[in-house]
Design a protein around this motif. Structure first.
Motif: not given
Length: 226
Positions: A32-33, A102-107, A112-114
């Motif tokens: 999280s931020g 194989f990775s998927i970045p999520i904002r 938050q960054f996942a």
């Protein structure tokens, strides 16, 4: 996943996904931020301990590469040229991580960054075929997984929904992938004047200062997925 009511359920779901997808590992991790973290997945405990012990976060090309991207990343596309990165990969494979990733970045909300990651051991052609065929499903899984993890976070308040219209979502999505306004208008079969109305309406609803800010906010909130 919809029926999950505790983080342990997400751990069980990640294990089931490995069987359903026919792959070695599924891993989800977010920060999280404010620095709070949560993770689950199927990596061996020995590798998780090793990762922390060696401080691999500082040299991990997956984390560094995905933080700079919005789109899914095949690990082969990342920069593994440094000695530290190659040593990290060799150590990961030795601990059973698999030679493919194989990775998927999520904002997410509030900084938050996942990362949602899958791994397997196979040749490049097989992996390319699998990730190409499964890409859409994997992106959906990643975002549903992230939404559920946030819902289960203690003390988290639900985020207000932003009611963008389908046309507003389409317009921001095309802009996010790099189309200029003329190309977006052509793709949507509308005039540039009508497109401007959609963009301004979306910007107002998102509370954005400009179009770029509106696209960034829509990506961060998961309203559009590139």
């Amino acid at each position: 996943m919809e029926s999950a009511d505790a983080h342990d359920d997400l751990q069980a779901f990640s294990e089931r996904l490995c069987t359903d997808l026919g792959i070695s590992h599924v891993v989800y991790h977010w920060v999280s931020g404010s620095g709070d973290q949560y993770g689950c997945g199927t990596y061996p405990a020995s590798w998780v301990a090793r990762y922390v012990e060696k401080g691999y976060l500082r040299v991990d090309p997956v984390v560094q590469g995905c933080y700079q991207r919005f789109h899914p990343v095949n690990w082969k596309q990342l920069d593994w040229s440094s000695r530290a990165a190659r040593a990290f990969l060799a150590d990961a494979v030795a601990h059973g991580v698999g030679n493919q990733g194989f990775s998927i970045p999520i904002r997410g909300p509030n900084g938050q960054f996942a990362l949602f990651t899958i791994n397997h051991s196979c040749d490049d052609n097989h992996w390319e075929m699998f990730t190409t065929e499964s890409r859409r499903d994997l992106i959906l899984l990643a975002h549903f997984f992230n939404d559920k993890a946030l819902q289960l976070q203690p003390g988290r308040k639900p985020r207000d929904a932003t009611p963008l219209s389908p046309r507003e979502v389409d317009a921001l999505t095309f802009l996010a992938v790099g189309y200029n306004r003329a190309q977006v208008a052509d793709a949507l079969s509308i005039s540039e004047h009508t497109l401007r109305v959609y963009i301004e309406s979306a910007r107002h609803k998102l509370g954005a200062m400009n179009t770029t800010h509106a696209v960034a906010k829509a990506l961060q909130r998961g309203i559009i997925v590139v």
